[in-house]
Scaffold this motif. Structure first.
Motif, PDB file in Angstrom:
ATOM      1  N   GLN A  34       0.829  -1.208   0.000  1.00  0.00           N
ATOM      2  CA  GLN A  34       0.000   0.000   0.000  1.00  0.00           C
ATOM      3  C   GLN A  34       0.866   1.262   0.000  1.00  0.00           C
ATOM      4  OE1 GLN A  34      -2.534  -0.655   3.412  1.00  0.00           O
ATOM      5  NE2 GLN A  34      -4.081  -1.757   2.205  1.00  0.00           N
ATOM      6  N   GLN A  35       1.973   1.237   0.768  1.00  0.00           N
ATOM      7  CA  GLN A  35       2.885   2.392   0.780  1.00  0.00           C
ATOM      8  C   GLN A  35       3.503   2.621  -0.599  1.00  0.00           C
ATOM      9  OE1 GLN A  35       5.729   1.501   3.864  1.00  0.00           O
ATOM     10  NE2 GLN A  35       4.290   1.910   5.531  1.00  0.00           N
ATOM     11  N   GLU A  36       3.940   1.521  -1.226  1.00  0.00           N
ATOM     12  CA  GLU A  36       4.547   1.654  -2.550  1.00  0.00           C
ATOM     13  C   GLU A  36       3.522   2.076  -3.591  1.00  0.00           C
ATOM     14  OE1 GLU A  36       6.845  -1.833  -3.498  1.00  0.00           O
ATOM     15  OE2 GLU A  36       8.480  -1.201  -2.192  1.00  0.00           O
ATOM     16  N   GLU A  37       2.305   1.607  -3.476  1.00  0.00           N
ATOM     17  CA  GLU A  37       1.260   2.033  -4.415  1.00  0.00           C
ATOM     18  C   GLU A  37       0.981   3.522  -4.247  1.00  0.00           C
ATOM     19  OE1 GLU A  37      -1.948  -0.710  -3.615  1.00  0.00           O
ATOM     20  OE2 GLU A  37      -1.274  -2.093  -5.204  1.00  0.00           O
ATOM     21  N   ALA A  38       0.966   3.992  -2.989  1.00  0.00           N
ATOM     22  CA  ALA A  38       0.759   5.422  -2.740  1.00  0.00           C
ATOM     23  C   ALA A  38       1.923   6.220  -3.319  1.00  0.00           C
ATOM     24  CB  ALA A  38       0.616   5.689  -1.241  1.00  0.00           C
ATOM     25  N   GLU A  39       3.143   5.741  -3.122  1.00  0.00           N
ATOM     26  CA  GLU A  39       4.318   6.425  -3.681  1.00  0.00           C
ATOM     27  C   GLU A  39       4.255   6.432  -5.206  1.00  0.00           C
ATOM     28  OE1 GLU A  39       9.204   6.364  -3.525  1.00  0.00           O
ATOM     29  OE2 GLU A  39       8.078   4.756  -2.586  1.00  0.00           O
ATOM     30  N   LYS A  40       3.844   5.307  -5.782  1.00  0.00           N
ATOM     31  CA  LYS A  40       3.711   5.210  -7.241  1.00  0.00           C
ATOM     32  C   LYS A  40       2.711   6.240  -7.750  1.00  0.00           C
ATOM     33  CE  LYS A  40       2.069   2.061 -10.829  1.00  0.00           C
ATOM     34  NZ  LYS A  40       1.455   0.773 -11.115  1.00  0.00           N
ATOM     35  N   THR A  41       1.596   6.368  -7.063  1.00  0.00           N
ATOM     36  CA  THR A  41       0.569   7.352  -7.450  1.00  0.00           C
ATOM     37  C   THR A  41       1.135   8.770  -7.379  1.00  0.00           C
ATOM     38  OG1 THR A  41      -1.190   5.883  -6.692  1.00  0.00           O
ATOM     39  CG2 THR A  41      -1.745   8.212  -6.905  1.00  0.00           C
ATOM     40  N   ARG A  42       1.869   9.071  -6.292  1.00  0.00           N
ATOM     41  CA  ARG A  42       2.478  10.402  -6.149  1.00  0.00           C
ATOM     42  C   ARG A  42       3.480  10.659  -7.275  1.00  0.00           C
ATOM     43  NH1 ARG A  42       2.601   8.956  -0.744  1.00  0.00           N
ATOM     44  NH2 ARG A  42       4.800   8.370  -0.879  1.00  0.00           N
ATOM     45  N   LEU A  43       4.299   9.656  -7.553  1.00  0.00           N
ATOM     46  CA  LEU A  43       5.310   9.805  -8.609  1.00  0.00           C
ATOM     47  C   LEU A  43       4.659  10.002  -9.977  1.00  0.00           C
ATOM     48  CD1 LEU A  43       7.935   7.147  -7.466  1.00  0.00           C
ATOM     49  CD2 LEU A  43       8.160   9.645  -7.368  1.00  0.00           C
ATOM     50  N   GLN A  44       3.604   9.249 -10.253  1.00  0.00           N
ATOM     51  CA  GLN A  44       2.906   9.412 -11.530  1.00  0.00           C
ATOM     52  C   GLN A  44       2.317  10.811 -11.645  1.00  0.00           C
ATOM     53  OE1 GLN A  44       0.278   5.992 -11.259  1.00  0.00           O
ATOM     54  NE2 GLN A  44       1.505   4.856 -12.757  1.00  0.00           N
ATOM     55  N   HIS A  45       1.783  11.317 -10.547  1.00  0.00           N
ATOM     56  CA  HIS A  45       1.255  12.685 -10.543  1.00  0.00           C
ATOM     57  C   HIS A  45       2.383  13.680 -10.801  1.00  0.00           C
ATOM     58  CE1 HIS A  45       0.239  16.517  -8.528  1.00  0.00           C
ATOM     59  NE2 HIS A  45      -0.902  16.338  -9.186  1.00  0.00           N
ATOM     60  N   ASP A  46       3.501  13.506 -10.093  1.00  0.00           N
ATOM     61  CA  ASP A  46       4.651  14.402 -10.281  1.00  0.00           C
ATOM     62  C   ASP A  46       5.149  14.362 -11.726  1.00  0.00           C
ATOM     63  OD1 ASP A  46       4.448  14.991  -7.608  1.00  0.00           O
ATOM     64  OD2 ASP A  46       6.217  13.840  -6.996  1.00  0.00           O
ATOM     65  N   ILE A  47       5.199  13.177 -12.297  1.00  0.00           N
ATOM     66  CA  ILE A  47       5.641  13.031 -13.692  1.00  0.00           C
ATOM     67  C   ILE A  47       4.686  13.775 -14.623  1.00  0.00           C
ATOM     68  CG2 ILE A  47       5.858  11.376 -15.594  1.00  0.00           C
ATOM     69  CD1 ILE A  47       7.033   9.395 -13.520  1.00  0.00           C
ATOM     70  N   ARG A  48       3.402  13.643 -14.390  1.00  0.00           N
ATOM     71  CA  ARG A  48       2.395  14.315 -15.220  1.00  0.00           C
ATOM     72  C   ARG A  48       2.566  15.835 -15.115  1.00  0.00           C
ATOM     73  NH1 ARG A  48      -1.348  11.303 -13.809  1.00  0.00           N
ATOM     74  NH2 ARG A  48      -2.111  12.443 -12.014  1.00  0.00           N
ATOM     75  N   VAL A  49       2.736  16.331 -13.886  1.00  0.00           N
ATOM     76  CA  VAL A  49       2.915  17.772 -13.674  1.00  0.00           C
ATOM     77  C   VAL A  49       4.201  18.246 -14.352  1.00  0.00           C
ATOM     78  CG1 VAL A  49       3.410  19.517 -11.903  1.00  0.00           C
ATOM     79  CG2 VAL A  49       1.559  17.884 -11.555  1.00  0.00           C
ATOM     80  N   LEU A  50       5.287  17.504 -14.152  1.00  0.00           N
ATOM     81  CA  LEU A  50       6.564  17.894 -14.755  1.00  0.00           C
ATOM     82  C   LEU A  50       6.528  17.797 -16.276  1.00  0.00           C
ATOM     83  CD1 LEU A  50       9.072  16.299 -12.214  1.00  0.00           C
ATOM     84  CD2 LEU A  50       8.577  18.737 -12.547  1.00  0.00           C
ATOM     85  N   THR A  51       5.838  16.824 -16.814  1.00  0.00           N
ATOM     86  CA  THR A  51       5.718  16.686 -18.269  1.00  0.00           C
ATOM     87  C   THR A  51       4.974  17.884 -18.853  1.00  0.00           C
ATOM     88  OG1 THR A  51       5.761  14.279 -18.114  1.00  0.00           O
ATOM     89  CG2 THR A  51       4.834  15.209 -20.122  1.00  0.00           C
TER      90      THR A  51
END
Length: 115
Positions: A34-51
């Motif tokens: 669950q922690q890694e899934e939450a981190e994955k979600t945060r990272l995907q959001h960050d990638i989308r924002v940075l893209t």
């Protein structure tokens, strides 16, 4: 039979203990997942924002590079035209000096030797 019953009870207790340990390890693993899934979600959001930000910066950069190229072209054309003006001015000054010299000679009183 009591010995077999006691042995069976011991096996049963160990089996229950093993199952409880497995369940505990599964819960620990589930928390990590669950922690890694939450981190994955945060990272995907960050990638989308940075893209999106990278896309905006690239568009802005392209506009500015084009504007700089326009400046470079205008400066080069202006400098070339200015050099032509300088050359023309130099030629005009040279012609004017020559003509002034000729006019000065033409308007000087003639000496008696010239008669």
């Amino acid at each position: 039979m009591t010995q077999q019953g006691a042995a069976l009870q011991t096996y049963n207790n160990e089996l229950v203990k093993c199952i409880e340990e497995l369940c505990s390890k599964r819960e620990d693993l589930n928390r990590l997942i669950q922690q890694e899934e939450a981190e994955k979600t945060r990272l995907q959001h960050d990638i989308r924002v940075l893209t999106e930000k990278l896309s905006r910066v690239n568009e802005s950069l392209a506009r500015r590079l084009s504007a700089r190229a326009d400046f470079d072209r205008t400066i080069a054309e202006t400098e070339a035209a200015y050099m032509k003006i300088l050359e023309s001015s130099q030629t005009l000054l040279s012609v004017l000096k020559k003509e002034t010299g000729n006019l000065t000679k033409a308007t000087e009183p003639r000496s008696s030797k010239d008669h």
